[in-house]
Design a protein around this motif. Structure first.
Motif, mmCIF file in Angstrom:
data_model
loop_
_atom_site.group_PDB
_atom_site.id
_atom_site.type_symbol
_atom_site.label_atom_id
_atom_site.label_comp_id
_atom_site.label_asym_id
_atom_site.label_seq_id
_atom_site.Cartn_x
_atom_site.Cartn_y
_atom_site.Cartn_z
ATOM 1 N N ASP A 116 -6.244 61.659 10.780
ATOM 2 C CA ASP A 116 -6.897 62.650 10.250
ATOM 3 C C ASP A 116 -6.322 62.957 9.089
ATOM 4 O O ASP A 116 -6.776 63.124 8.031
ATOM 5 C CB ASP A 116 -7.009 63.895 11.152
ATOM 6 N N GLY B 2 -7.081 60.345 6.770
ATOM 7 C CA GLY B 2 -8.515 60.500 6.148
ATOM 8 C C GLY B 2 -8.706 61.467 5.282
ATOM 9 O O GLY B 2 -9.391 61.287 4.165
ATOM 10 N N VAL C 93 -7.562 60.019 2.092
ATOM 11 C CA VAL C 93 -8.669 59.152 1.333
ATOM 12 C C VAL C 93 -9.727 60.011 0.635
ATOM 13 O O VAL C 93 -10.426 59.616 -0.291
ATOM 14 C CB VAL C 93 -9.566 58.431 2.572
ATOM 15 N N ILE C 94 -10.135 60.938 1.440
ATOM 16 C CA ILE C 94 -11.262 62.039 0.684
ATOM 17 C C ILE C 94 -10.770 62.576 -0.734
ATOM 18 O O ILE C 94 -11.423 62.570 -1.516
ATOM 19 C CB ILE C 94 -11.580 62.997 1.739
ATOM 20 N N GLN D 41 -10.562 59.159 -3.085
ATOM 21 C CA GLN D 41 -11.488 57.970 -3.176
ATOM 22 C C GLN D 41 -12.077 57.888 -4.444
ATOM 23 O O GLN D 41 -12.593 56.828 -5.190
ATOM 24 C CB GLN D 41 -12.561 58.103 -2.056
ATOM 25 N N GLU E 265 -16.102 49.693 -4.895
ATOM 26 C CA GLU E 265 -16.087 50.376 -3.735
ATOM 27 C C GLU E 265 -15.228 49.514 -2.586
ATOM 28 O O GLU E 265 -14.458 50.096 -1.965
ATOM 29 C CB GLU E 265 -17.393 50.610 -3.337
ATOM 30 N N GLN F 100 -11.688 50.740 -0.950
ATOM 31 C CA GLN F 100 -11.440 50.668 0.415
ATOM 32 C C GLN F 100 -10.374 49.685 1.094
ATOM 33 O O GLN F 100 -9.866 50.041 1.775
ATOM 34 C CB GLN F 100 -12.875 50.328 1.364
ATOM 35 N N PHE G 138 -7.078 51.453 0.326
ATOM 36 C CA PHE G 138 -6.787 52.433 1.192
ATOM 37 C C PHE G 138 -6.118 51.731 2.721
ATOM 38 O O PHE G 138 -5.389 52.349 2.983
ATOM 39 C CB PHE G 138 -8.050 53.452 1.384
ATOM 40 N N VAL G 139 -6.986 50.691 2.740
ATOM 41 C CA VAL G 139 -6.381 50.095 4.215
ATOM 42 C C VAL G 139 -5.023 49.551 3.827
ATOM 43 O O VAL G 139 -3.966 49.702 4.868
ATOM 44 C CB VAL G 139 -7.471 49.084 4.694
ATOM 45 N N HIS H 156 -1.116 50.552 5.570
ATOM 46 C CA HIS H 156 -0.063 50.055 6.368
ATOM 47 C C HIS H 156 1.284 49.514 5.546
ATOM 48 O O HIS H 156 2.165 48.905 5.726
ATOM 49 C CB HIS H 156 -0.735 48.184 6.359
ATOM 50 N N PRO I 81 -19.073 56.829 -2.040
ATOM 51 C CA PRO I 81 -19.429 56.669 -0.313
ATOM 52 C C PRO I 81 -18.101 57.469 0.267
ATOM 53 O O PRO I 81 -17.287 57.792 -0.193
ATOM 54 C CB PRO I 81 -19.773 55.438 -0.281
ATOM 55 N N ASN I 82 -18.723 57.523 1.547
ATOM 56 C CA ASN I 82 -17.789 57.997 2.461
ATOM 57 C C ASN I 82 -16.798 56.882 2.701
ATOM 58 O O ASN I 82 -16.776 56.419 3.686
ATOM 59 C CB ASN I 82 -18.312 58.558 3.601
ATOM 60 N N LEU I 83 -15.712 56.580 1.761
ATOM 61 C CA LEU I 83 -14.833 55.635 2.081
ATOM 62 C C LEU I 83 -13.891 55.996 3.233
ATOM 63 O O LEU I 83 -13.521 55.098 3.856
ATOM 64 C CB LEU I 83 -13.914 55.371 0.840
ATOM 65 N N ALA I 84 -13.930 57.421 3.641
ATOM 66 C CA ALA I 84 -12.907 57.626 4.551
ATOM 67 C C ALA I 84 -13.263 57.098 6.020
ATOM 68 O O ALA I 84 -12.491 56.636 6.796
ATOM 69 C CB ALA I 84 -12.668 59.104 4.830
ATOM 70 N N GLY J 161 -15.221 54.428 6.435
ATOM 71 C CA GLY J 161 -15.017 52.974 6.479
ATOM 72 C C GLY J 161 -13.506 52.532 6.679
ATOM 73 O O GLY J 161 -13.367 51.622 7.310
ATOM 74 N N VAL J 162 -12.492 53.342 5.956
ATOM 75 C CA VAL J 162 -11.246 52.915 6.235
ATOM 76 C C VAL J 162 -10.784 53.427 7.708
ATOM 77 O O VAL J 162 -9.943 52.571 8.266
ATOM 78 C CB VAL J 162 -10.391 53.930 5.199
ATOM 79 N N ARG J 163 -11.239 54.657 8.099
ATOM 80 C CA ARG J 163 -11.029 54.658 9.409
ATOM 81 C C ARG J 163 -11.248 53.876 10.455
ATOM 82 O O ARG J 163 -10.657 53.270 11.281
ATOM 83 C CB ARG J 163 -11.681 56.117 9.834
ATOM 84 N N ARG K 229 -11.826 50.693 9.897
ATOM 85 C CA ARG K 229 -11.309 49.401 9.864
ATOM 86 C C ARG K 229 -9.770 49.711 10.440
ATOM 87 O O ARG K 229 -9.392 48.702 11.117
ATOM 88 C CB ARG K 229 -11.010 48.923 8.349
ATOM 89 N N LEU K 230 -9.234 50.634 10.380
ATOM 90 C CA LEU K 230 -7.992 50.957 10.821
ATOM 91 C C LEU K 230 -7.982 50.961 12.250
ATOM 92 O O LEU K 230 -7.322 50.474 13.201
ATOM 93 C CB LEU K 230 -7.162 52.174 10.305
ATOM 94 N N ARG L 261 -8.298 47.718 14.005
ATOM 95 C CA ARG L 261 -7.122 46.950 14.258
ATOM 96 C C ARG L 261 -6.388 47.352 15.388
ATOM 97 O O ARG L 261 -5.572 46.608 16.113
ATOM 98 C CB ARG L 261 -5.858 46.893 12.954
ATOM 99 N N ARG L 262 -6.583 48.839 15.893
ATOM 100 C CA ARG L 262 -5.827 48.920 17.042
ATOM 101 C C ARG L 262 -6.562 48.845 18.580
ATOM 102 O O ARG L 262 -5.880 48.627 19.387
ATOM 103 C CB ARG L 262 -5.504 50.384 16.770
ATOM 104 N N THR M 50 -18.005 47.078 7.158
ATOM 105 C CA THR M 50 -17.879 47.189 5.982
ATOM 106 C C THR M 50 -18.697 48.114 5.129
ATOM 107 O O THR M 50 -20.084 48.096 5.288
ATOM 108 C CB THR M 50 -18.091 45.911 5.311
ATOM 109 N N VAL M 51 -18.271 49.070 4.385
ATOM 110 C CA VAL M 51 -19.346 50.082 3.847
ATOM 111 C C VAL M 51 -19.858 49.283 2.476
ATOM 112 O O VAL M 51 -19.024 48.832 1.662
ATOM 113 C CB VAL M 51 -18.595 51.081 3.185
ATOM 114 N N ARG N 77 -16.514 64.389 7.468
ATOM 115 C CA ARG N 77 -16.380 63.195 8.013
ATOM 116 C C ARG N 77 -17.660 62.840 8.657
ATOM 117 O O ARG N 77 -18.434 63.694 8.926
ATOM 118 C CB ARG N 77 -15.025 63.182 9.006
ATOM 119 N N SER O 285 -14.183 62.607 16.608
ATOM 120 C CA SER O 285 -13.695 63.331 15.690
ATOM 121 C C SER O 285 -12.302 62.459 14.868
ATOM 122 O O SER O 285 -12.222 62.741 13.670
ATOM 123 C CB SER O 285 -12.715 64.520 16.296
#
Lengths: 190, 248
Positions: free
Chosen positions: A28, A31, A34-35, A38, A56, A60, A63-64, A68, B27-30, B32-34, B36-37, B40-41, B57-58, B166, B204
């Motif tokens: 969170d 996130g 990121v918001i 971005q 874009e 992205q 951010f990833v 890491h 866009p809502n990159l958050a 897409g990033v979430r 992707r992260l 991985r897990r 992929t957004v 979100r 969430s």
């Protein structure tokens, strides 16, 4: 002026707290970062790639990668320029891999209507012509020159932030910016 | 330009470029990033794993700033996927079945109700989720003018109340589906029509709730009074907008 400084300090403190939580694996918190960033990340990527869709993807990916790399993030350092450095590197690498120059369409890139009033239609026309001319020259600069100018004037970063984002000392920022502006003038005169 | 720019004019022009530059509609990159992260897990089911590169992929649906705005709706992210195939089961997980009265207690203020539409009166079934964002779903059986969709129901109207900062809903849209921005009254919305698309809710933390993933038919999403509404029905855009406008 003082209010703006206090706002920056408060935001910085919030960033520090979010980064600390993100380093503990708090999704969170990351996130929220990121918001927060971005938009400027996408703008930075766009200034290098010249492609909205690619910007874009770059943002992205950055951010990833930044997530890491949080383990290597220096305690007390500002997050925003650190992130922008990752974004810029990602964008430059991607564009070099594609072996092409930025392909920004001027008419698409500079058509945002102004929020400000203008003195007259003539003044608006002159301003538009200047923007197109300078933007065209900016696009012909090397990545390094375009980036330092864009950080300062287009993205409105402070010199301290530019130093962090470029990975150089503050004094070096000034000399780099000065050289880049000189080259921009040369391109404009061509 | 005939006269060279002075230093001040050049700097002012550069700053002016910053104000006029049309950069990517963010866009809502958050989300897409979430995703992707999280990818991985967390292990995914095999079919989901195969789909993941496309789903996670957004991508802005169509190039250009104006077109990019088509998919901007808070709380929703839309993905373009190369192809759409049916997941192993068609889940319609709407929560628990409740009465209208109970739904009213779970969602404050009351869930929006339709008024004045000849077809959309009292729903045939009402479902609600008590955890996370308040969510109430009205289910309508097929009837004249309301043919069954991929779920077998005539129409489904879901309302979500919660933070829209979100992503709450994700959609994977194939090449056979058309997406466009619409206005429901003065409220922003997205209309998806044509080939069925993937639909799922996120938790969430931004993770895909796999039990909610299924195919969906024509869908209208819109916001009203802080509520995200979703209408799924095999009707055309005009009819969908009429139905949506009746929810107040």
């Amino acid at each position: 002026m003082q209010d703006a400084r206090e706002d920056r300090q408060a935001r910085r403190a919030e960033d520090d707290a979010l980064v600390a939580r993100a380093r503990q694996g708090d999704g969170d918190a990351y996130g929220e970062l990121v918001i927060r960033y971005q938009a400027i990340a996408a703008r930075t990527a766009f200034l290098i790639t010249g492609s909205q869709a690619e910007a874009e993807e770059v943002a992205q990916d950055a951010f990833v990668k930044a997530f890491h790399a949080l383990g290597r993030f220096r305690d007390g350092a500002p997050f925003r320029p650190w992130l922008l450095r990752i974004v810029a590197n990602e964008a430059i690498n991607r564009r070099k891999a594609a072996a092409r120059r930025p392909t920004v369409e001027l008419t698409d890139a500079l058509d945002r209507p102004s929020d400000e009033g203008v003195d007259s239609p003539e003044a608006a026309a002159i301003a538009s012509e200047r923007r197109a001319q300078v933007w065209g020259a900016l696009a012909r600069l090397r990545d390094e020159d375009r980036l330092v100018i864009s950080y300062r004037y287009v993205l409105d970063l402070s010199e301290a932030e530019m130093g962090e984002a470029l990975g150089v000392a503050r004094g070096t920022v000034k000399s780099r910016l000065s050289r880049a502006m000189a080259r921009l003038r040369e391109v404009i005169r061509e | 330009m005939s006269d060279p720019l002075s230093d001040a004019e050049l700097e002012a022009t550069l700053r002016d470029i910053g104000r006029h530059l049309v950069t990517p509609v963010t866009p809502n990159l958050a989300a897409g990033v979430r995703a992707r992260l999280a990818g991985r897990r967390e292990p995914r089911r095999p079919w989901m794993f195969a789909l993941a590169p496309a789903l996670l992929t957004v991508v802005v649906l169509v190039g250009g700033a104006t077109a990019a705005e088509l998919v901007r709706l808070r709380g929703v992210d839309v993905f373009r996927v190369p192809a759409v195939s049916a997941p192993p089961r068609q889940a319609l997980d709407l929560g628990e079945r409740v009465t209208l009265a109970i739904a009213g207690t779970l969602m404050q203020p009351q869930p929006l109700r339709t008024s004045g539409d000849p077809v959309f009166g009292t729903p045939d079934d009402v479902y609600a989720r008590r955890q996370g964002n308040a969510q109430v779903s009205f289910v309508y059986a097929p009837r004249p003018g309301l043919p069954p969709g991929p779920t077998g129901h005539g129409a489904l109207v879901t309302q979500l109340r919660g933070s829209l900062d979100r992503s709450l809903i994700g959609k994977g849209v194939g090449p056979g589906a058309r997406v466009e921005s619409v206005l429901v009254g003065d409220a922003p919305g997205i209309w998806i029509e044509g080939e069925a698309h993937f639909f799922f809710y996120r938790d969430s933390a931004g993770n895909i709730l796999q039990e909610t993933l299924r195919l969906a038919g024509n869908t209208l999403l819109w916001q009203r009074d802080g509520v995200l509404l979703r209408l799924e029905a095999q009707v055309d855009r005009q009819r969908a907008l009429e139905i949506a406008s009746s929810f107040r």
